[in-house]
Structures are given as C-alpha cells and as structure tokens.
Design an enzyme around this catalytic site. Sequence first.
Site, PDB file in Angstrom:
ATOM      1  N   ASP A   9       1.070  -1.322  -0.204  1.00 33.47           N
ATOM      2  CA  ASP A   9       0.081   0.016  -0.051  1.00 33.47           C
ATOM      3  C   ASP A   9       0.879   1.156   0.094  1.00 33.47           C
ATOM      4  O   ASP A   9       2.005   1.172   0.347  1.00 33.47           O
ATOM      5  CB  ASP A   9      -0.802   0.094   1.282  1.00 33.47           C
ATOM      6  N   LEU A  10       0.380   2.461  -0.362  1.00 32.96           N
ATOM      7  CA  LEU A  10       1.249   3.626  -0.386  1.00 32.96           C
ATOM      8  C   LEU A  10       1.026   4.516   0.749  1.00 32.96           C
ATOM      9  O   LEU A  10       1.959   4.633   1.660  1.00 32.96           O
ATOM     10  CB  LEU A  10       1.188   4.416  -1.607  1.00 32.96           C
ATOM     11  N   ASP A  11      -0.104   4.995   1.114  1.00 33.25           N
ATOM     12  CA  ASP A  11      -0.364   6.066   2.061  1.00 33.25           C
ATOM     13  C   ASP A  11      -0.093   5.161   3.430  1.00 33.25           C
ATOM     14  O   ASP A  11      -1.075   4.405   3.699  1.00 33.25           O
ATOM     15  CB  ASP A  11      -1.734   6.751   1.853  1.00 33.25           C
ATOM     16  N   THR A  17       1.387  10.266   4.236  1.00 37.33           N
ATOM     17  CA  THR A  17       0.563  11.355   3.521  1.00 37.33           C
ATOM     18  C   THR A  17      -0.756  11.713   4.270  1.00 37.33           C
ATOM     19  O   THR A  17      -1.468  12.462   3.965  1.00 37.33           O
ATOM     20  CB  THR A  17       0.260  10.788   2.187  1.00 37.33           C
ATOM     21  N   LYS A  45      -8.480   6.515   6.317  1.00 33.37           N
ATOM     22  CA  LYS A  45      -7.430   5.602   5.931  1.00 33.37           C
ATOM     23  C   LYS A  45      -7.862   4.551   4.866  1.00 33.37           C
ATOM     24  O   LYS A  45      -8.537   3.628   5.297  1.00 33.37           O
ATOM     25  CB  LYS A  45      -6.589   5.009   7.031  1.00 33.37           C
ATOM     26  N   SER A 114      -2.744   0.507  -4.247  1.00 32.30           N
ATOM     27  CA  SER A 114      -3.095   1.930  -3.327  1.00 32.30           C
ATOM     28  C   SER A 114      -4.555   2.230  -4.140  1.00 32.30           C
ATOM     29  O   SER A 114      -4.879   2.295  -5.318  1.00 32.30           O
ATOM     30  CB  SER A 114      -2.174   3.011  -3.530  1.00 32.30           C
ATOM     31  N   ALA A 115      -5.369   2.972  -3.048  1.00 28.62           N
ATOM     32  CA  ALA A 115      -6.525   3.299  -3.302  1.00 28.62           C
ATOM     33  C   ALA A 115      -6.433   4.806  -4.064  1.00 28.62           C
ATOM     34  O   ALA A 115      -7.156   5.355  -4.621  1.00 28.62           O
ATOM     35  CB  ALA A 115      -7.332   3.731  -2.167  1.00 28.62           C
ATOM     36  N   LYS A 145     -10.916  -0.934  -1.573  1.00 26.78           N
ATOM     37  CA  LYS A 145     -10.936  -1.650  -0.490  1.00 26.78           C
ATOM     38  C   LYS A 145     -11.987  -1.362   0.405  1.00 26.78           C
ATOM     39  O   LYS A 145     -12.290  -0.403   0.554  1.00 26.78           O
ATOM     40  CB  LYS A 145      -9.567  -1.505   0.219  1.00 26.78           C
ATOM     41  N   GLU A 169       0.043  -3.324   4.614  1.00 27.87           N
ATOM     42  CA  GLU A 169      -1.190  -2.599   4.781  1.00 27.87           C
ATOM     43  C   GLU A 169      -1.226  -1.791   5.908  1.00 27.87           C
ATOM     44  O   GLU A 169      -1.078  -2.362   7.039  1.00 27.87           O
ATOM     45  CB  GLU A 169      -2.399  -3.245   4.602  1.00 27.87           C
ATOM     46  N   ASP A 170      -1.874  -0.461   6.139  1.00 31.07           N
ATOM     47  CA  ASP A 170      -1.949   0.149   7.240  1.00 31.07           C
ATOM     48  C   ASP A 170      -3.373   0.549   7.683  1.00 31.07           C
ATOM     49  O   ASP A 170      -3.567   0.996   8.678  1.00 31.07           O
ATOM     50  CB  ASP A 170      -1.202   1.496   7.346  1.00 31.07           C
TER      51      ASP A 170
HETATM   52  C1  BG6 Z   1      -5.688   6.146   0.428  1.00 28.39           C
HETATM   53  C2  BG6 Z   1      -5.645   7.015   1.840  1.00 28.39           C
HETATM   54  O1  BG6 Z   1      -4.465   5.391   0.136  1.00 28.39           O
HETATM   55  O2  BG6 Z   1      -6.046   6.915  -0.788  1.00 28.39           O
HETATM   56  C3  BG6 Z   1      -7.059   7.801   1.809  1.00 28.39           C
HETATM   57  O3  BG6 Z   1      -5.403   6.022   2.659  1.00 28.39           O
HETATM   58  C4  BG6 Z   1      -7.249   8.315   0.414  1.00 28.39           C
HETATM   59  O4  BG6 Z   1      -6.958   8.488   2.835  1.00 28.39           O
HETATM   60  C5  BG6 Z   1      -7.350   7.689  -0.838  1.00 28.39           C
HETATM   61  O5  BG6 Z   1      -8.729   9.031   0.560  1.00 28.39           O
HETATM   62  C6  BG6 Z   1      -7.637   8.181  -2.066  1.00 28.39           C
HETATM   63  O6  BG6 Z   1      -6.583   9.130  -2.461  1.00 28.39           O
HETATM   64  P1  BG6 Z   1      -6.433  10.109  -3.445  1.00 28.39           P
HETATM   65  O7  BG6 Z   1      -4.995  10.566  -3.530  1.00 28.39           O
HETATM   66  O8  BG6 Z   1      -6.782   9.456  -4.777  1.00 28.39           O
HETATM   67  O9  BG6 Z   1      -7.444  11.269  -3.081  1.00 28.39           O
HETATM   68 MG    MG Z   2      -2.859   3.202   3.645  1.00 28.73          MG
END
Ligand code: BG6
Ligand code: MG
Length: 222
Positions: A9-11, A17, A45, A114-115, A145, A169-170
């Site tokens: 996962d990224l964030d 972030t 998250k 990542s989302a 997710k 994943e967090d």
């Molecule tokens: C996830 C974050 O990785 O991405 C969420 O944990 C965030 O908080 C989601 O809403 C979507 O991110 P973005 O950058 O497309 O607005």
């Molecule tokens: Mg995350």
Amino acid sequence: MEKVGFIFDLDGVIVDTAKYHYLAWRKLANELGFEFTKEQNELFKGVSRKRCLEILLDIGNVKATQEQFDTWMVEKNVDYLAYIEKMDSSEILPDVTRVLEYLKKKNIPIALGSASKNARPILEKVDLLPYFDSIVDGNSVTKAKPDPEVFLIAANNLGIAANSCVVFEDAVAGIQAANAANMVSIGIGDADILNEADYNFNDFTEMTDDFLKSLLNKEHKA
Ligand code: BG6
Ligand code: MG
C-alpha cells in the site's frame, strides 16, 4: 519453490501522507462551516476519495448537489496536491527502502496496490518508482478496498498466484482486502486496530531480514 510477489500500500505504509489528506479535508470542512478532527481522519485511511467526501459531508450534516459534490472532490485534491508538492525522499517512512532493496536483490516482483489516484506522482517525488514492477492505483480499480480487486489486479500484473502474494497495509479495509484475496496480510501500525492481519509490525524497522526471508520460503495460503 513457487515464486512470491510483494504488494505495498502507499499512504501510511511507504509515506505518511495521512497528515496532508487531513489538512486538505479539514480546510474543506472549515469552509463548509464545521470542524474535522484528527480522530475522524482515522476513518479515512484506505478509503477512496469519493467515499471520504461522503463521510465528511455526513459528519458536517451537509447536503450536496451532484455539482457541489464534484466541485469539492476537485477542490480537496487541488489542496492536497499543493501540500504534497514539496515531498521528497526524506518523507519515506523508516526502513521502507531497506525492505524494497532486500526484495529487489532477491529478484522478487514488487507491486503497488493503493486506493490513491495520486500514487504515481508521489512515488516519483520520493524517488521510489524504479522499485515497482506494477502500479495499481485508484485509477485502475472499480471497487474500493475492502474489495480485493486492487490486489488481485496487482498479482495478475506480476504474474504471481494470489495466494503467493504478501501485502503490507496500514488500513483495516486494506487488511480485509488482502485477506479476501487470500494473500498473506501484514499490518503496519497498531496491532489492536489491525487485528485481522496475519502478522503485525509497528513499522518496518521492526521487520528483520530473517522475517522477510521466512516469507519467501513459507507455505502459501491454501
Ligand atoms: C488512500 C488513503 O491510500 O487513498 C485515503 O489512505 C485516500 O486516505 C485514498 O482518501 C484516495 O487518495 P487520493 O489521492 O486519490 O485522493
Ligand atoms: Mg494506507
């Protein structure tokens, strides 16, 4: 030995972030006349941008037309992009690079799952793009997710069976997505919150090379 793939996962896993997402959502909430706390930000998250705005508007008890909704989605992202503009490799979370290096040296395929729709530019800013064989982000999925779609696409792109993949994943929704994909789920963060994970670590500094090695040799999920 069957090949193993690793999905990050990224964030909250590679970079912190969440604080920038928080500032952008809080700015929007304040403009709409209500407060948005750090505790409430925890709910965001791993959650898609669209779903986050729905939750935010519920918190503030704000009704939106479709046009307002779309405008606020864009506004939040413009503010978020301004906050992350100056990000660089100093914002990579501790020992993430060590783990990526370890896997790279062993020729293990690595994907991002990542989302976020901003995943690629963030990886570019922090200089980690070259480590990833596949990037699956919010632009590539139709289901958020805890649906396993993002991780299944990543496994498919890597050419690795889903049950031979390991996910870092967090977010609770992310652990649930990894479990639903029949992948090994590793929670990064609070073990009490991420209690559905197969393994838990507070961060990557706690994860030894021996543990990583054990994942390469382990019996995969049935
Ligand atoms: C996830 C974050 O990785 O991405 C969420 O944990 C965030 O908080 C989601 O809403 C979507 O991110 P973005 O950058 O497309 O607005
Ligand atoms: Mg995350």
